[in-house]
Write a protein that holds these residues in place. Structure first.
Motif, PDB file in Angstrom:
ATOM      1  N   GLN A  60       8.472  -1.244  -0.834  1.00  0.00           N
ATOM      2  CA  GLN A  60       8.745  -0.661  -2.184  1.00  0.00           C
ATOM      3  C   GLN A  60       7.602  -1.079  -3.140  1.00  0.00           C
ATOM      4  O   GLN A  60       6.937  -0.247  -3.677  1.00  0.00           O
ATOM      5  CB  GLN A  60      10.153  -1.213  -2.770  1.00  0.00           C
ATOM      6  N   ASN A  63       4.051   0.651  -1.908  1.00  0.00           N
ATOM      7  CA  ASN A  63       4.285   1.873  -1.482  1.00  0.00           C
ATOM      8  C   ASN A  63       2.968   2.684  -1.942  1.00  0.00           C
ATOM      9  O   ASN A  63       2.381   3.623  -1.255  1.00  0.00           O
ATOM     10  CB  ASN A  63       5.447   2.607  -2.090  1.00  0.00           C
ATOM     11  N   LEU A  76      10.887   6.770  -1.015  1.00  0.00           N
ATOM     12  CA  LEU A  76      11.340   5.565  -0.217  1.00  0.00           C
ATOM     13  C   LEU A  76      12.529   5.433  -0.687  1.00  0.00           C
ATOM     14  O   LEU A  76      12.923   4.835  -1.931  1.00  0.00           O
ATOM     15  CB  LEU A  76      10.332   4.308  -0.312  1.00  0.00           C
ATOM     16  N   TYR A 343       2.527   6.636   8.387  1.00  0.00           N
ATOM     17  CA  TYR A 343       3.471   5.669   7.474  1.00  0.00           C
ATOM     18  C   TYR A 343       3.846   4.701   8.374  1.00  0.00           C
ATOM     19  O   TYR A 343       3.794   3.647   7.906  1.00  0.00           O
ATOM     20  CB  TYR A 343       4.723   6.593   6.897  1.00  0.00           C
TER      21      TYR A 343
END
Length: 448
Positions: A60, A63, A76, A343
């Motif tokens: 987080q 990101n 997310l 990712y």
């Protein structure tokens, strides 16, 4: 499970080492000399769902780095562990999951996800030089975690993420005072535990889980040192009442009855942690994630006095430590497998896996962070901690059978182990538990 869990590894880890990310322009120039281009999918958007943990919170916080690097937008979602497991299974089963990348608890959902072939086999993606960064180096992942993330049919349907190795913790001060060497076999450990006990000071030679369900992972740690090492055979039949399984049960029984504190039958990991950090137990086998609270000077009386070693050997030819962990997978139903794979490469690449370790976010599945001298020098942990992690990565093996009804398995076998602590015959209890669980497993195998 609330509070610190063994999967929230190294919450109070060492100071973070910042590994700078290249700017997009630099990346594009570097990639001009290779087939790979981080900006290939710029403008795309993917959805990612992970468990609420220090690892999820790390993703987080960082990101924006991925979005700047790739030009891919990321939605997310970070969900508490139990809810996350339920959520992804419901969505997988619907045939239209809302996510393009998800975290999978391998010790709980591997078999279920694998049999349904819900996730993409990432081996072709790894082999495609246009889709995999030259420095991703899949060979850096620990052998045990790669095997753990691989399904029985050979498909690698998740990328290894975080590992939880069972290790031996020991109180250096107590062992030194009695001139006891760090044990390398279970027999040596039992004899050492007897020597290290000091009833006058309420110090016990060993501490371990006695509570039903929680205790199975300690029993499996003994079993992994025999010739058997698995709880189901090649035909998917339950084998938890064999001579090796009984030996593991007898070993479990004598450690818990003879060299552990009274009342251990009700102990889970939290009671074990409390007893050990108060200096009232000399040795403890459990997950690596407890290293952080043990080294926390504000909470632990033995901070700076903890020793780390791989689990002892058993009487058989095998030497494995119990492994639990997670992988990141791409649903087969996703229409954005390329951006999703980008990712995963970023999230689980060398740079971020090192940051996981040094920031306290978790134990990485890769091996290179454990040899990083800068990390070791700045860490709150001693060198033997990192050496134990690297060695455990080489001998790790699943600590639970790869089946769908794994919670029921732990309940049934765990009850047998709890009964044995109370004095019941181990062989009789394991025969009863095996007979009770066998039809449950057979039905699950037919249905799944």
């Amino acid at each position: 499970m609330s509070g610190i869990t063994r999967r929230m590894a190294l919450r109070a880890g060492a100071a973070s080492i910042l590994v700078p990310l290249a700017a997009p322009g630099q990346v594009e120039r570097a990639n001009a000399q290779s087939r790979f281009d981080w900006r290939r999918f710029r403008g795309e958007r993917i959805e990612v769902t992970v468990q609420l943990s220090p690892r999820g919170q790390f993703l987080q916080r960082n990101n924006q780095e991925f979005e700047d690097l790739t030009g891919i937008k990321v939605g997310l979602e970070v969900v508490p562990e139990q809810q996350h497991r339920q959520k992804i299974i419901v969505e997988y089963a619907s045939g239209r999951p809302s996510f393009d990348v998800t975290e999978v608890s391998l010790h709980v959902n591997k078999r279920q996800v694998g049999k349904a072939k819900w996730n993409t086999d990432i081996r072709p993606l790894i082999a495609d030089a246009s889709l995999t960064a030259p420095d991703f180096e899949f060979g850096d992942y620990g052998q045990g975690m790669v095997q753990y993330a691989t399904q029985a049919d050979g498909r690698l349907d998740s990328c290894p993420a975080g590992a939880d190795y069972f290790i031996l913790y020991y109180n250096k001060e107590l062992l030194a005072a009695r001139n006891v060497a760090v044990p390398t076999t279970w027999d040596e450990m039992f004899e050492a535990a007897k020597r290290l006990a000091d009833p006058s000071k309420q110090i016990h030679g060993h501490i371990g889980r006695g509570l039903k369900n929680a205790n199975v992972v300690l029993w499996s740690s003994y079993l992994l040192g025999t010739a058997q090492r698995d709880m189901i055979d090649a035909n998917r039949q339950l084998i938890t009442d064999t001579p090796d399984a009984v030996w593991a049960g007898e070993t479990y029984k004598k450690f818990l009855r003879d060299v552990s504190p009274p009342g251990s039958i009700g102990f889970n990991w939290n009671e074990c942690q409390t007893t050990f950090m108060q200096g009232r137990a000399a040795m403890w086998v459990d997950g690596i994630g407890f290293a952080a609270p043990l080294e926390d000077k504000a909470r632990s009386r033995i901070a700076g006095k903890v020793g780390y070693a791989v689990v002892p050997r058993g009487p058989g030819p095998n030497h494995h430590c119990a492994l639990f962990g997670a992988g990141y997978g791409i649903p087969e139903a996703s229409r954005k497998k390329g951006p999703a794979w980008f990712y995963i490469q970023w999230a689980l690449g060398k740079s971020n896996q090192l940051k996981w370790l040094t920031s306290g976010a978790g134990v990485p599945a890769r091996s290179s962070p454990f040899r990083n001298e800068e990390a070791i020098a700045q860490s709150h942990f001693p060198r033997d901690f990192f050496q134990t992690l690297e060695a455990s990565a080489r001998i790790a093996r699943a600590g639970l059978p790869e089946i769908v009804p794994v919670t029921q398995f732990r309940d049934v076998i765990g009850t047998a182990l709890t009964n044995s602590i109370s004095g019941a015959d181990v062989a009789t209890e394991l025969r009863r538990a095996t007979a009770e669980f066998r039809p449950i497993l057979e039905q699950s195998e037919r249905e799944s």
